[in-house]
Design an enzyme around this catalytic site. Sequence first.
Site, short mmCIF file in Angstrom:
data_model
loop_
_atom_site.label_atom_id
_atom_site.label_comp_id
_atom_site.label_asym_id
_atom_site.label_seq_id
_atom_site.Cartn_x
_atom_site.Cartn_y
_atom_site.Cartn_z
N ARG A 56 76.12 13.36 39.11
CA ARG A 56 75.51 14.69 38.93
C ARG A 56 75.61 15.13 37.47
O ARG A 56 74.82 15.95 36.99
CB ARG A 56 76.17 15.72 39.86
CG ARG A 56 75.65 17.14 39.67
CD ARG A 56 75.90 18.04 40.88
NE ARG A 56 77.25 17.95 41.37
CZ ARG A 56 78.32 18.54 40.81
NH1 ARG A 56 78.18 19.29 39.74
NH2 ARG A 56 79.52 18.38 41.33
N TYR A 109 51.74 27.07 36.95
CA TYR A 109 51.93 26.25 38.14
C TYR A 109 52.57 27.14 39.22
O TYR A 109 53.48 27.93 38.94
CB TYR A 109 52.81 25.04 37.82
CG TYR A 109 53.26 24.35 39.06
CD1 TYR A 109 52.32 23.74 39.90
CD2 TYR A 109 54.59 24.33 39.45
CE1 TYR A 109 52.72 23.13 41.08
CE2 TYR A 109 55.00 23.72 40.62
CZ TYR A 109 54.05 23.13 41.43
OH TYR A 109 54.44 22.55 42.60
N ASP A 176 55.79 24.73 29.05
CA ASP A 176 55.53 23.66 30.02
C ASP A 176 54.40 22.80 29.44
O ASP A 176 53.26 23.26 29.31
CB ASP A 176 55.15 24.26 31.38
CG ASP A 176 54.91 23.19 32.45
OD1 ASP A 176 54.57 22.04 32.09
OD2 ASP A 176 55.05 23.50 33.64
N LYS A 201 54.56 13.52 36.75
CA LYS A 201 53.14 13.36 36.44
C LYS A 201 52.94 12.22 35.42
O LYS A 201 53.33 11.11 35.66
CB LYS A 201 52.57 14.68 35.95
CG LYS A 201 53.07 15.92 36.71
CD LYS A 201 52.74 15.89 38.18
CE LYS A 201 53.14 17.22 38.83
NZ LYS A 201 53.31 17.16 40.25
C1 LIG Z 1 52.13 22.22 35.12
C2 LIG Z 1 53.20 21.89 36.12
N1 LIG Z 1 54.47 22.21 35.84
C3 LIG Z 1 55.46 21.94 36.71
C4 LIG Z 1 55.21 21.34 37.92
C5 LIG Z 1 56.34 21.08 38.87
O1 LIG Z 1 56.72 19.75 38.85
P1 LIG Z 1 57.50 19.05 40.06
O2 LIG Z 1 56.55 18.99 41.22
O3 LIG Z 1 57.89 17.72 39.52
O4 LIG Z 1 58.67 19.92 40.40
C6 LIG Z 1 53.91 20.96 38.25
C7 LIG Z 1 53.61 20.30 39.54
O5 LIG Z 1 52.47 20.08 39.92
C8 LIG Z 1 52.87 21.25 37.32
O6 LIG Z 1 51.58 20.95 37.58
#
Ligand SMILES: Cc1ncc(COP(=O)(O)O)c(C=O)c1O
Length: 384
Positions: A56, A109, A176, A201
């Site tokens: 962890r 998101y 992000d 992604k």
């Molecule tokens: C722009 C963006 N940020 C964060 C996330 C969250 O990522 P995770 O699903 O790996 O938690 C996503 C998920 O689709 C996303 O599209």
Amino acid sequence: MERPSMTRLLHPSVPAQPGGTPVASPIFQTSTYELPRSPVAAEIAAAVAPTGYYTRYGSPNAREAEVMLADLDGAEAALLVGSGMAAISAALLSNVRAGTEVVAQTSHYTAALTLLRTVLPSYGVDVLLVPQESIADAVSPSTGVVYVETPSNPTMALTDLAAVRAAAPHAIVVADNTFATPYNTRPIDFGVDLVVQSATKYLNGHSDVTAGVVTGSADLVARAWETARVLGPVCHPFEAWLLARGLRTFPLRMARHNTSGLAVARFLAGHPAVDAVHYPGLATHPQHDLARRQMAGHGGMLSFTVGSAEAAARVLGSTKLARNAVSLGGTETLITHPASLVFAHQSPAELAASGVDPALLRLSVGLEEPEDIIADLDQSLSTL
Ligand SMILES: Cc1ncc(COP(=O)(O)O)c(C=O)c1O
């Protein structure tokens, strides 16, 4: 008959093998590490993200990926966690307390929006959500944290990172960068303090891992690590190993996503059944100039509208190559209907505030031959 000895089972003697160092890293599939019987053990326990203490806290596989990810972002340090949301949560929670003013976007998101609209306010954090183009105007000297996402999911609108930095010199700016990736934008070069990404992604790129990463200065990443250590969103060794494996082809994949994304966007923009295409690489994108300043390429994500929610459902139901699935950034082309799926956790009013049209479809352009992706879209649009 001799009974098997538990002690021998638990302490096997493994003969040393002749040979060299493995070229591919081994997977350290262990939850804990034997410690030296000396004060050094306490030093290991007190370190930030030790790789040989308890999984962890960190692991050699996570560290391998972190070194690659920090390098990609031009950052001092990286923290690997179990999902993009874990990265966003660690980055934000480590920099807010009751009374902190956070300025963020109305379009984010979906789960990040829930964190901003519901979770942070329930702990006394003041969150102000404004349209992306107004972020720089909305910050004030009392703003503690600015949280941006560019391009935003699924509207593909951009936030001007340099303008935000200039307007909020005192605040911690968190970006992000999941859609752009460090191949196309390095937010730290524009003055951003902490970059968060869903490594699920493009960074991993094969739709077989959930992971997230926070990059930035060693101090801020250490703070995020302390939050993650307490909340516990581990990126397990096998996932970290897969991510490091995926990262080895990251630039090759991104180059192809960029060219195919542009080709598909151009095709859709010229199709009579398509009302609007949202892709920063098109000259028709309202922020194309900003895209040219802030992005080296424009990636494989785009969204488009086709007249009505019913028409969108027809297109979604008739693609053969593009698969109907959430997530993005993998080798395969995926299509989704954000209003009904991705935003299932938002109210209609919140959906409208996020600028998500019910006729909008989101496409993650994969690594197939671009002409095959285009032919598939062409046949599905011909059903309208
Ligand atoms: C722009 C963006 N940020 C964060 C996330 C969250 O990522 P995770 O699903 O790996 O938690 C996503 C998920 O689709 C996303 O599209």
